[in-house]
Design an enzyme around this catalytic site. Structure first.
Site, PDB file in Angstrom:
ATOM      1  N   GLU A 185       0.822  -1.218   0.000  1.00 30.52           N
ATOM      2  CA  GLU A 185       0.000   0.000   0.000  1.00 30.52           C
ATOM      3  C   GLU A 185       0.855   1.268   0.000  1.00 30.52           C
ATOM      4  O   GLU A 185       0.776   2.099   0.906  1.00 30.52           O
ATOM      5  CB  GLU A 185      -0.949  -0.015   1.203  1.00 30.52           C
ATOM      6  CG  GLU A 185      -1.940  -1.142   1.151  1.00 30.52           C
ATOM      7  CD  GLU A 185      -3.096  -1.043   2.145  1.00 30.52           C
ATOM      8  OE1 GLU A 185      -4.164  -1.611   1.873  1.00 30.52           O
ATOM      9  OE2 GLU A 185      -2.925  -0.404   3.186  1.00 30.52           O
ATOM     10  N   GLU A 379      -5.589  -8.040  -1.193  1.00 31.16           N
ATOM     11  CA  GLU A 379      -6.302  -7.844   0.081  1.00 31.16           C
ATOM     12  C   GLU A 379      -7.740  -7.471  -0.226  1.00 31.16           C
ATOM     13  O   GLU A 379      -8.003  -6.658  -1.120  1.00 31.16           O
ATOM     14  CB  GLU A 379      -5.697  -6.714   0.911  1.00 31.16           C
ATOM     15  CG  GLU A 379      -4.400  -7.041   1.570  1.00 31.16           C
ATOM     16  CD  GLU A 379      -3.930  -5.947   2.520  1.00 31.16           C
ATOM     17  OE1 GLU A 379      -4.767  -5.282   3.146  1.00 31.16           O
ATOM     18  OE2 GLU A 379      -2.700  -5.760   2.610  1.00 31.16           O
TER      19      GLU A 379
HETATM   20  C1  BG6 Z   1      -4.523  -2.784   4.708  1.00 28.23           C
HETATM   21  C2  BG6 Z   1      -3.199  -3.253   5.203  1.00 28.23           C
HETATM   22  O1  BG6 Z   1      -4.600  -1.415   4.842  1.00 28.23           O
HETATM   23  O2  BG6 Z   1      -5.676  -3.187   5.331  1.00 28.23           O
HETATM   24  C3  BG6 Z   1      -3.237  -4.353   6.255  1.00 28.23           C
HETATM   25  O3  BG6 Z   1      -2.320  -3.603   4.181  1.00 28.23           O
HETATM   26  C4  BG6 Z   1      -4.435  -4.116   7.138  1.00 28.23           C
HETATM   27  O4  BG6 Z   1      -2.021  -4.368   6.922  1.00 28.23           O
HETATM   28  C5  BG6 Z   1      -5.686  -4.211   6.297  1.00 28.23           C
HETATM   29  O5  BG6 Z   1      -4.487  -4.956   8.243  1.00 28.23           O
HETATM   30  C6  BG6 Z   1      -6.982  -4.056   7.060  1.00 28.23           C
HETATM   31  O6  BG6 Z   1      -6.940  -2.909   7.844  1.00 28.23           O
HETATM   32  P1  BG6 Z   1      -7.218  -2.969   9.399  1.00 28.23           P
HETATM   33  O7  BG6 Z   1      -6.883  -1.639   9.897  1.00 28.23           O
HETATM   34  O8  BG6 Z   1      -8.649  -3.307   9.534  1.00 28.23           O
HETATM   35  O9  BG6 Z   1      -6.323  -4.040   9.928  1.00 28.23           O
END
Ligand code: BG6
Length: 481
Positions: A185, A379
């Site tokens: 990211e 993701e």
């Molecule tokens: C992304 C990241 O922003 O989202 C992860 O690459 C992160 O590291 C994921 O865990 C989900 O976000 P969060 O804040 O709910 O863990």
């Protein structure tokens, strides 16, 4: 609407994603140095604390809790976890290597062999189960020393340290790992540069000059990693990794349309344009001028970017955003590091992230039209509070609904003509969240019996979504019921 059940190509990479700092724990074992994640307190105030002028990049165990320090103890339980991934039928597993396990301070000449051996064992375990590892070189866990001694990524010296690190792991693991990503990211720095650039208010987070300069250094470092990888083996695939948030204008008011265009240019495209097309986009000069940025570009930098672009576009997609510059009332919402206003057509997660599977289809089309390079959703997922029954079973139909909608969107986008190579939902096993440092915000197919204070057995239990995803993979996305 298309409904082509055969849309997923043979060899599609179904899997899951994690990051070292959020699941390994063992933060000071095996010769590991401290990383930026190790000084980030857990809890809903995490970002508020990191954004405060008094944040000092130190551990304050008397005041705060640090869930990343123990994670879910994957460091000691990785064999059990990978066996569960295999049981779900994973074709691939996205993990990150913690830079501070390999170079504890970041500026050493010699790597830490214990760190390399640990990842060798993890990769071998994946391969043993027929799971293709996908590795992020840097995922929100740069060595802390590179921040406290060198000031983070705004310092050009970090390019050399990253290059040495990337060369070390690429050389050691290129026969085991085909798919790599250079920075997680990378565009997160526009909203929160502490995670990927090591910049807090005390060392430059609020100054666009530093954020853009740091990004330039990361782009150069990324191209150097691509060059090293392709020299070792031209078949290696190295991707960028951006947050992509499909962004809508609130209405047809040209002011909102223009603001949306600008937001898209900076947030969604600026970084990937440089990394995938090998040059700064046409709007960059105006953007720098608006922000008062004078970028220091050294001779050879632009040629390097041009000669070594990434092979594919990795991205995270959780939600879409809406821009309303003309709003008279505050209707703002939170999201994955970026906000916007409420979209009346969408529901939101318990953390306010607006759920939008159609937005994923749009994202896939927009990204593919723009770059004409393979796309990899690395993701996606729903962070939610799960309730276990007496047998530690979670009936997470809400998660299945979220994922089903997004897999349908992928199927439709493939039918639209998009080249999508894989899908790794986030936090395939429950882990510590990045924005709030909580265990309570769970994404996994696998429940981990641990709470925010680290209490619990740490045992792993398959949720209902585990069996749903197993069937999706078995049928290559044809059966989503
Ligand atoms: C992304 C990241 O922003 O989202 C992860 O690459 C992160 O590291 C994921 O865990 C989900 O976000 P969060 O804040 O709910 O863990």
């Amino acid at each position: 609407m298309t409904n082509n059940k055969q849309a997923f190509p043979e060899g599609f990479l179904w899997g899951g994603a994690t990051a070292a700092n959020q699941l390994e724990g063992a933060y000071s074992e095996g010769g590991k140095g401290l990383s930026v994640a190790d000084v980030m307190p857990g809890g809903k105030k995490r970002f508020e604390i990191l954004s405060s002028p008094s944040f000092d990049w130190q551990i304050h165990a008397d005041k705060y809790n640090y869930p990343n320090h123990h994670g879910i103890d994957h460091y000691h339980r990785f064999k059990e976890d990978i066996a569960l991934f295999a049981k779900m039928g994973f074709k691939c597993y996205r993990l990150s290597i913690a830079w501070a396990r390999i170079f504890p301070k970041g500026d050493e000449k010699e790597p830490n062999e214990a760190g390399l051996s640990f990842y060798e064992a993890v990769l071998d375990e994946c391969i043993k189960h027929g799971i293709e590892p996908v590795v992020t070189i840097s995922h929100y866990e740069m060595p802390l020393h590179l921040v406290t001694e060198y000031g983070g990524w705004k310092n050009r010296q970090l390019i050399d340290f990253y290059e040495h690190y990337a060369k070390t792991i690429l050389t050691r693991f290129h026969k085991k790992v085909k798919y790599w990503m250079t920075f997680n990211e990378i565009n997160s720095s526009f909203h929160f540069p502490a995670l990927s650039q090591g910049l807090a208010p005390t060392n430059g987070a609020n100054e666009p000059q530093h954020v853009f300069q740091a990004l330039h250094h990361q782009f150069v470092a990324s191209s150097k990693a691509v060059k090293i990888a392709h020299t070792l083996d031209p078949e290696l695939q190295v991707g960028c990794m951006i947050i992509y948030a499909t962004t809508y204008a609130y209405d047809a008011n040209p002011i909102n349309q223009l603001a949306t265009l600008k937001q898209n240019q900076q947030f969604n495209f600026y970084c990937a344009d440089v990394q995938a097309q090998g040059e700064y986009p046409s709007f960059a000069k105006q953007l720098w001028a608006e922000k008062g940025v004078k970028l220091a570009i050294e001779p050879g930098d632009l040629e390097l970017l041009k000669e070594h672009p990434v092979d594919y576009i990795g991205f995270s997609y959780y939600m879409s955003a809406v821009i309303n510059e003309t709003a008279t009332e505050d209707d703002s919402v939170t999201g994955n590091l970026l906000g916007g206003v409420r979209n009346p057509f969408l529901k939101a997660s318990e953390w306010g992230w607006q759920i939008d599977p159609v937005g994923l289809r749009i994202a896939l089309n927009e990204l593919y039209d723009h770059y004409k390079k393979p796309l990899f959703i690395v993701e996606n997922g729903l962070g939610a509070i799960d309730q276990v029954d007496g047998n530690f079973y979670v009936e997470d139909d809400y998660r299945i609904d979220y994922l089903r909608g997004h897999v349908e969107a992928m199927r439709n986008a493939i039918s639209d003509g998009v080249d999508l190579i894989g899908y790794t939902p986030w936090g395939c096993i429950d882990l510590v969240s990045a924005s709030t440092g909580e265990m309570a915000k769970r994404y996994g197919f696998i429940y981990v019996d641990l709470d925010d204070d680290g209490q619990g057995s740490g045992n792993r239990y398959a949720k209902k979504s585990f069996y749903w995803y197993q069937k999706v993979i078995q049928t290559n996305g044809a059966d989503l019921t």
